[in-house]
Write an enzyme that holds these catalytic residues in place. Structure first.
Site, PDB file in Angstrom:
ATOM      1  CG  ASP A 126      16.418 -40.846-131.272  1.00 37.07           C
ATOM      2  OD1 ASP A 126      16.828 -40.754-130.369  1.00 37.07           O
ATOM      3  OD2 ASP A 126      16.489 -40.287-132.560  1.00 37.07           O
ATOM      4  NE  ARG A 128      19.496 -39.282-131.001  1.00 37.00           N
ATOM      5  CZ  ARG A 128      19.890 -39.160-132.074  1.00 37.00           C
ATOM      6  NH1 ARG A 128      21.025 -38.681-132.545  1.00 37.00           N
ATOM      7  NH2 ARG A 128      19.129 -39.485-133.204  1.00 37.00           N
TER       8      ARG A 128
END
Length: 204
Positions: A126, A128
């Site tokens: 991930d 983000r």
């Protein structure tokens, strides 16, 4: 911070008329959107969601994930509540971009799970970031939230910015036979908080 407010317009939807606030990240050129509904209370906790762009789920009705279901349910919940917000962030594929997401999907078609596929392509599971949240919330006048999410990283990111998360509201929707393994991986490997018995299943 490189987030610049641009303009606000009305956005009629099946759930009601939202206000759409446009933002530009002047460093990356990415464009983000905040949707608000009703009169937001700067002192009270606002029902809201941080939603990362998912072209396949949000716009193309993909059943490989739960993103589109979560976005629609969040908009419906906010409209029913009479006030709230959604931050729509342009970070497709947990931050790897659309074409790399398609490459990851190809690996998943061959048996990899969503985390393994990202890592085989040389990415973190991930990638983000949420640093754009603070100026966006400041612009729309929100400092306390009831956050619709299953992702503890979003709660932590907001708390680290000094935004008070009064409540985490589970958003368990869209489970179907095409995304069961994906949802399990999000729970077991990415730490998403999901209760199997609280899921709203869809028949696909």
């Amino acid at each position: 911070m490189s987030i610049k407010y641009i303009a606000t317009s009305k956005l009629p939807t099946p759930w009601g008329v939202f206000a759409m606030h446009g933002f530009e990240d002047t460093e990356t050129g990415k464009e983000h959107v905040a949707l608000t509904y009703g009169e937001l209370d700067a002192n009270g906790p606002m029902l809201g969601r941080i939603h990362s762009e998912c072209l396949t789920g949000d716009a193309l009705f993909s059943l490989r994930c739960d993103c589109g279901f979560q976005l629609q349910t969040a908009m419906q919940n906010i409209a029913e509540q009479g006030q709230g917000f959604i931050l729509y962030l342009r970070q497709e594929g947990r931050g790897i971009g659309l074409l790399n997401k398609i490459r990851a999907y190809e690996l998943q078609d061959q048996g990899a799970n969503t985390v393994e596929a990202n890592e085989r392509l040389g990415f973190e599971a991930d990638m983000r970031k949420y640093d754009m949240i603070e100026p966006m919330l400041k612009q729309i006048g929100v400092s306390k939230v009831k956050l619709m999410t299953n992702n503890p990283r979003k709660v932590k990111a907001m708390q680290e910015m000094g935004i008070e998360v009064e409540e985490r509201v589970p958003l368990q929707v869209g489970k179907n036979r095409y995304n069961e393994a994906y949802l399990k991986t999000k729970s077991t490997q990415l730490g998403h908080m999901m209760n199997e018995h609280h899921f709203v299943d869809d028949e696909f």
